[in-house]
Write a protein that holds these residues in place. Structure first.
Motif, PDB file in Angstrom:
ATOM      1  N   SER A 160      28.646  17.904 -40.505  1.00  0.00           N
ATOM      2  CA  SER A 160      29.245  17.164 -41.601  1.00  0.00           C
ATOM      3  C   SER A 160      30.457  16.351 -41.132  1.00  0.00           C
ATOM      4  O   SER A 160      30.629  15.198 -41.533  1.00  0.00           O
ATOM      5  CB  SER A 160      29.643  18.138 -42.707  1.00  0.00           C
ATOM      6  N   ILE A 210      31.000  15.154 -38.172  1.00  0.00           N
ATOM      7  CA  ILE A 210      30.525  14.016 -37.376  1.00  0.00           C
ATOM      8  C   ILE A 210      29.983  12.929 -38.295  1.00  0.00           C
ATOM      9  O   ILE A 210      30.281  11.743 -38.130  1.00  0.00           O
ATOM     10  CB  ILE A 210      29.438  14.458 -36.370  1.00  0.00           C
ATOM     11  N   TYR A 211      29.249  13.359 -39.306  1.00  0.00           N
ATOM     12  CA  TYR A 211      28.722  12.371 -40.240  1.00  0.00           C
ATOM     13  C   TYR A 211      29.856  11.604 -40.909  1.00  0.00           C
ATOM     14  O   TYR A 211      29.861  10.374 -40.942  1.00  0.00           O
ATOM     15  CB  TYR A 211      27.853  13.063 -41.296  1.00  0.00           C
ATOM     16  N   ILE A 212      30.822  12.363 -41.419  1.00  0.00           N
ATOM     17  CA  ILE A 212      31.898  11.725 -42.173  1.00  0.00           C
ATOM     18  C   ILE A 212      32.727  10.793 -41.304  1.00  0.00           C
ATOM     19  O   ILE A 212      33.096   9.694 -41.723  1.00  0.00           O
ATOM     20  CB  ILE A 212      32.802  12.798 -42.826  1.00  0.00           C
ATOM     21  N   TYR A 251      29.426   8.247 -38.776  1.00  0.00           N
ATOM     22  CA  TYR A 251      28.297   7.483 -39.311  1.00  0.00           C
ATOM     23  C   TYR A 251      28.563   6.900 -40.694  1.00  0.00           C
ATOM     24  O   TYR A 251      28.226   5.764 -40.974  1.00  0.00           O
ATOM     25  CB  TYR A 251      27.045   8.363 -39.385  1.00  0.00           C
ATOM     26  N   ALA A 252      29.171   7.715 -41.562  1.00  0.00           N
ATOM     27  CA  ALA A 252      29.241   7.321 -42.961  1.00  0.00           C
ATOM     28  C   ALA A 252      30.234   6.193 -43.179  1.00  0.00           C
ATOM     29  O   ALA A 252      31.157   5.994 -42.399  1.00  0.00           O
ATOM     30  CB  ALA A 252      29.628   8.523 -43.803  1.00  0.00           C
ATOM     31  N   LYS A 253      30.017   5.454 -44.252  1.00  0.00           N
ATOM     32  CA  LYS A 253      30.999   4.452 -44.646  1.00  0.00           C
ATOM     33  C   LYS A 253      32.257   5.163 -45.112  1.00  0.00           C
ATOM     34  O   LYS A 253      32.224   6.333 -45.494  1.00  0.00           O
ATOM     35  CB  LYS A 253      30.432   3.618 -45.785  1.00  0.00           C
ATOM     36  N   SER A 254      33.361   4.423 -45.133  1.00  0.00           N
ATOM     37  CA  SER A 254      34.619   5.077 -45.490  1.00  0.00           C
ATOM     38  C   SER A 254      34.599   5.587 -46.929  1.00  0.00           C
ATOM     39  O   SER A 254      35.357   6.484 -47.291  1.00  0.00           O
ATOM     40  CB  SER A 254      35.785   4.117 -45.284  1.00  0.00           C
ATOM     41  N   SER A 255      33.694   5.019 -47.737  1.00  0.00           N
ATOM     42  CA  SER A 255      33.625   5.490 -49.122  1.00  0.00           C
ATOM     43  C   SER A 255      33.147   6.946 -49.190  1.00  0.00           C
ATOM     44  O   SER A 255      33.501   7.673 -50.115  1.00  0.00           O
ATOM     45  CB  SER A 255      32.689   4.596 -49.929  1.00  0.00           C
ATOM     46  N   VAL A 256      32.377   7.382 -48.202  1.00  0.00           N
ATOM     47  CA  VAL A 256      31.909   8.772 -48.191  1.00  0.00           C
ATOM     48  C   VAL A 256      33.094   9.720 -48.002  1.00  0.00           C
ATOM     49  O   VAL A 256      33.194  10.751 -48.667  1.00  0.00           O
ATOM     50  CB  VAL A 256      30.853   8.996 -47.088  1.00  0.00           C
TER      51      VAL A 256
END
Lengths: 283, 255, 280
Positions: free
Chosen positions: C75, C77-79, C82-87
């Motif tokens: 999680s 690493i994803y945040i 990979y994820a957009k800053s909105s995540v």
């Protein structure tokens, strides 16, 4: 292609993990409210339990609500009175002594990490030493000890962000150090400090293990500091295991109330910290 | 303007914005092959962003909007369907400060090769030695190839980063103010190396140091506030600038 | 100000000293070895073997950490990668609220949802259980320590300079290779200490675990056995502790053991994290 497949595989796992964490939160809030909301009524929050909290079918959880408020408000105030000066001292007078300051932060972090049950046991030792009975006072002392590190360290994080140039420029204007610390720091940091206070209050009202030995439990509303007091976490803990359905309802209602309080605190802290970030002087 | 013989990279009508803020406006530049092209300009003028666009490191950021084209070897790398990692391997990147990978000196050089699929230890050994020699680092580190790269001095680290980039066999070297963290001697070593490397590579160098540009540039692109103000062969650019803003900059009016 | 500061600084020593003074009685009269390694717990007969409690504590907290490692790593690493800053904007409040929920609420949730699930899960292995066991304790603990560990991991991944990823990418590595070979390696000391801190948090967690773990004095042999962790021992028996001689002393020793274990873990993890901050 294997490379690509591996990456996609892990990305899916990542998304699943992240979604699962969010889902866990929703699940917790849902299950508490699903069981707690039907149990909430005016009678529930305006009456003390009748016929003993463990078996009596009548009455509500007013004793726990009032007890928790007394306990957490008082200990938050004490922690604030001790914690704010300490946090200030660290960031005004100790700022030049980097190493000492870092050691102090280190110790505070360690203190933060000590579980509340250990504070509870320690509170019990003090109680015995001074010949105190389980009482609101003993609870307040224990909880204060337990939240002071949290209070100091979170305020410190806020005060730390005040640029040291600000301090120096005011120093050159000739105001005394104490005056500076109150005028400038406070103005810039009040939202952040309030957030720290809220966080500590949330810890104080939610913790069960530290009050278990020290505050005791009672059906009535405490009238003095030497009376034992009921608290919401213990109201949940004790009454959930009761064989009587009505008593368990009181536990669920208490859980709902406590969850509401914690959610309110979270939301307030979030709004404040958003404001705090906006008000910060940018360099 | 004299025509350039062979443009290695052709940038046309490139616009780039982040969060609706325009960073690059209508950039048209041709980067000549086997020459040192210097992107010159005051800080914040968009030259680093332009460099990162060339190997699509801009992919890393949220909310980036790009239009236009960057053509490398007849392929528009902004809109290509082919593997971006292959394109990136055509370009070595040297950043402002050296960022050695968290592994040994040997590991730093062999990393890119291993990613490419080179597995034989003998070949790896050979390449590591070759590229360390190419950046004049071999003699200094041959005894401690398996020590962590972070133990090297900053100047050595920067040369290591250069060697690491060369090891994947690029055609282009992108350098973003590569000497700004270095002492004068190490800077000189890097500059001298660039002059040798241009025989085999196309170099794109971002700098705000005017004298550095004068020392090594073959072709200069002067940027200001996200736009290309003036570009041309170095001699022409420095001796007879055409635009007022270029003249002002060369006199040191703003930095 | 200085007085309060000094008071706070010596608080940990006070804590340890207070608990030690209370537990010295039992340490003097029973061999420390017996106390720590014996599994016979009969306070009325002056037999205080802490082994069942220590081992239960290890079972619950280690299981929780083992489950937390993949979830938190993936999680975070994803945040951060990979994820957009909105995540992150969405997940930050989730993490904060989860971290703020009181232990006892987790306990209620455990009783309502995890315990029945535990019965079902044990059924898949043909094991019969009440649902109040190590497995339930570990699951509840898992959810409690996730926000704590995740916050540290996110912080650690954000501290790694972006240029390091850029260096790896420009050598032709894919994003995943960069994460796998470069970022994880760079963050490794930080990751270890994040889980070290998580483990010490798990070790000291009391009420929530106590509510679902079964509290049977025995050395658990599998994850669906009930257990009786140290904090639960202290919390459950404070009522009787003054009625049996040396019982209070034994419970204070339990608190002291807890404190010692947690201090060691905390100390080691924080030193590691400080080194990481210095060298990144």
């Amino acid at each position: 292609m294997i490379k690509k497949a591996e990456e996609i595989f892990f990305r899916i796992l990542m998304i699943i993990s992240t979604v699962a964490i969010a889902a866990a939160l929703l699940l917790i809030i849902f299950s508490i409210l699903y069981n707690g909301l039907p149990a909430l009524s005016w009678e529930m929050i305006s009456q003390i339990p009748k016929g003993g909290f463990y078996f009596g079918k009548e009455g509500g959880i007013l004793n726990a609500i009032i007890g928790s408020l007394y306990l957490s408000v008082c200990s938050t105030l004490i922690a604030l009175l001790i914690g704010l000066p300490v946090a200030m001292y660290m960031n005004v007078f100790m700022i030049k002594h980097r190493n000492t300051l870092n050691s102090v932060r280190f110790i505070l972090d360690i203190l933060w990490g000590i579980p509340s049950i250990v504070y509870g046991a320690f509170g019990f030792v003090i109680m015995i030493y001074f010949g105190l009975k389980t009482s609101l006072l003993a609870g307040i002392i224990t909880v204060s000890l337990f939240i002071i590190p949290i209070m100091v360290r979170s305020m410190d994080e806020v005060l730390k962000t005040v640029p040291s140039g600000l301090l120096e420029s005011s120093l050159s204007l000739g105001s005394t150090k104490t005056e500076i610390s109150f005028k400038i720091f406070l103005r810039q940091c009040i939202p952040g400090i309030v957030t720290a206070v809220l966080l500590s209050f949330g810890r104080a009202i939610g913790d069960a293990a530290s009050v278990l030995f020290t505050t005791g439990y009672t059906d009535s509303i405490p009238e003095s500091l030497s009376d034992p007091a009921a608290t919401l976490p213990l109201a949940i803990f004790f009454q959930l295991s009761s064989p009587v359905e009505e008593v368990r309802q009181r536990a669920f209602a208490s859980a709902a109330v406590l969850t509401f309080v914690i959610l309110l605190i979270s939301i307030a802290a979030r709004i404040l910290s958003a404001r705090y970030n906006r008000n910060k002087i940018k360099f | 303007m004299t025509t350039i013989i062979t443009p290695k990279i052709k940038i046309s009508e490139l616009n780039l914005s982040i969060d609706k803020q325009e960073i690059l406006k209508n950039i048209n530049v041709e980067i000549p092959e086997n020459k040192i092209t210097v992107l010159l300009g005051p800080s914040g003028c968009g030259k680093t962003t332009l460099l990162k666009t060339l190997n699509r490191l801009t992919d890393l950021y949220d909310n980036v909007k790009i239009s236009g084209s960057v053509i490398l070897d007849n392929e528009d790398i902004l809109h290509t369907k082919s593997d971006i990692t292959k394109i990136r391997q055509k370009m070595g990147l040297l950043s402002q400060r050296p960022y050695p990978l968290p592994m040994s000196i040997y590991g730093n050089i062999s990393y890119g090769l291993k990613i490419k699929g080179v597995k034989k230890k003998k070949i790896l050994d050979e390449r590591v030695e070759h590229y360390l020699k190419e950046v004049n680092l071999w003699e200094e580190v041959r005894e401690r190839l398996h020590h962590p790269a972070s133990a090297l001095s900053i100047g050595q680290q920067q040369r290591l980063c250069l060697a690491r980039g060369l090891a994947v066999g690029p055609e282009i070297i992108l350098a973003d103010e590569p000497t700004s963290a270095l002492d004068p001697l190490s800077s000189q070593a890097i500059e001298e190396m660039f002059l040798i490397l241009k025989k085999n590579y196309t170099l794109v160098l971002v700098t705000h140091i005017l004298r550095q540009a004068k020392r090594i540039a073959d072709y200069v692109v002067f940027m200001y506030l996200g736009e290309v103000v003036e570009q041309g062969p170095a001699e022409e650019f420095f001796s007879s600038p055409k635009m007022e803003r270029t003249k002002a900059y060369l006199k040191g009016a703003f930095n | 100000m200085l007085a309060s500061l000094i008071l706070i600084i010596i608080l940990p020593f006070f804590l340890a000293a207070g608990l030690y003074l209370k537990s010295i009685l039992i340490i003097n009269e029973n061999h420390l070895q017996d106390l720590l390694f014996s599994d016979i717990w009969k306070p009325a007969e002056n037999k205080f073997g802490f082994a069942p409690f220590i081992i239960s504590s290890l079972w619950v907290s280690l299981s929780a950490i083992i489950l937390a490692v993949p979830v938190c790593l993936l999680s975070s690493i994803y945040i951060t990668q990979y994820a957009k800053s909105s995540v992150l904007k969405l997940m930050q409040p989730v993490i904060d609220i989860l971290a703020g929920i009181p232990s006892v609420i987790f306990g209620v949730w455990g009783v309502l949802m995890i315990v029945p699930f535990s019965v079902k899960a044990a059924g898949w292995f043909n094991i019969h259980t009440t649902g109040y066991n190590i497995f339930s304790g570990a699951l509840v603990l898992l959810v409690m320590i996730i926000p704590f560990i995740l916050n540290i991991l996110i912080e650690i991944f954000r501290m790694i300079p972006e240029e390091l990823s850029e260096a790896s990418l420009s050598l032709g590595a894919t994003k995943w290779e960069t994460i796998k070979y470069i970022l994880l390696r760079k963050a490794f000391p930080g990751i270890v200490s994040a889980f070290g801190l998580g483990l010490s948090r798990a070790f000291g967690e009391t009420i929530a675990v106590l509510m679902v773990v079964g509290n049977v004095i025995q050395i658990p042999h599998n994850i669906f056995d009930p257990g009786y962790p140290l904090p639960a021992l202290i919390a459950n028996n404070y009522g009787e502790m003054l009625s049996i001689p040396k019982y209070d002393s034994a419970l204070m020793l339990a608190a002291l053991i807890l404190l010692a274990v947690i201090l060691i873990f905390n100390f080691a993890s924080r030193l590691l994290i400080m080194r990481f901050e210095k060298y990144s």
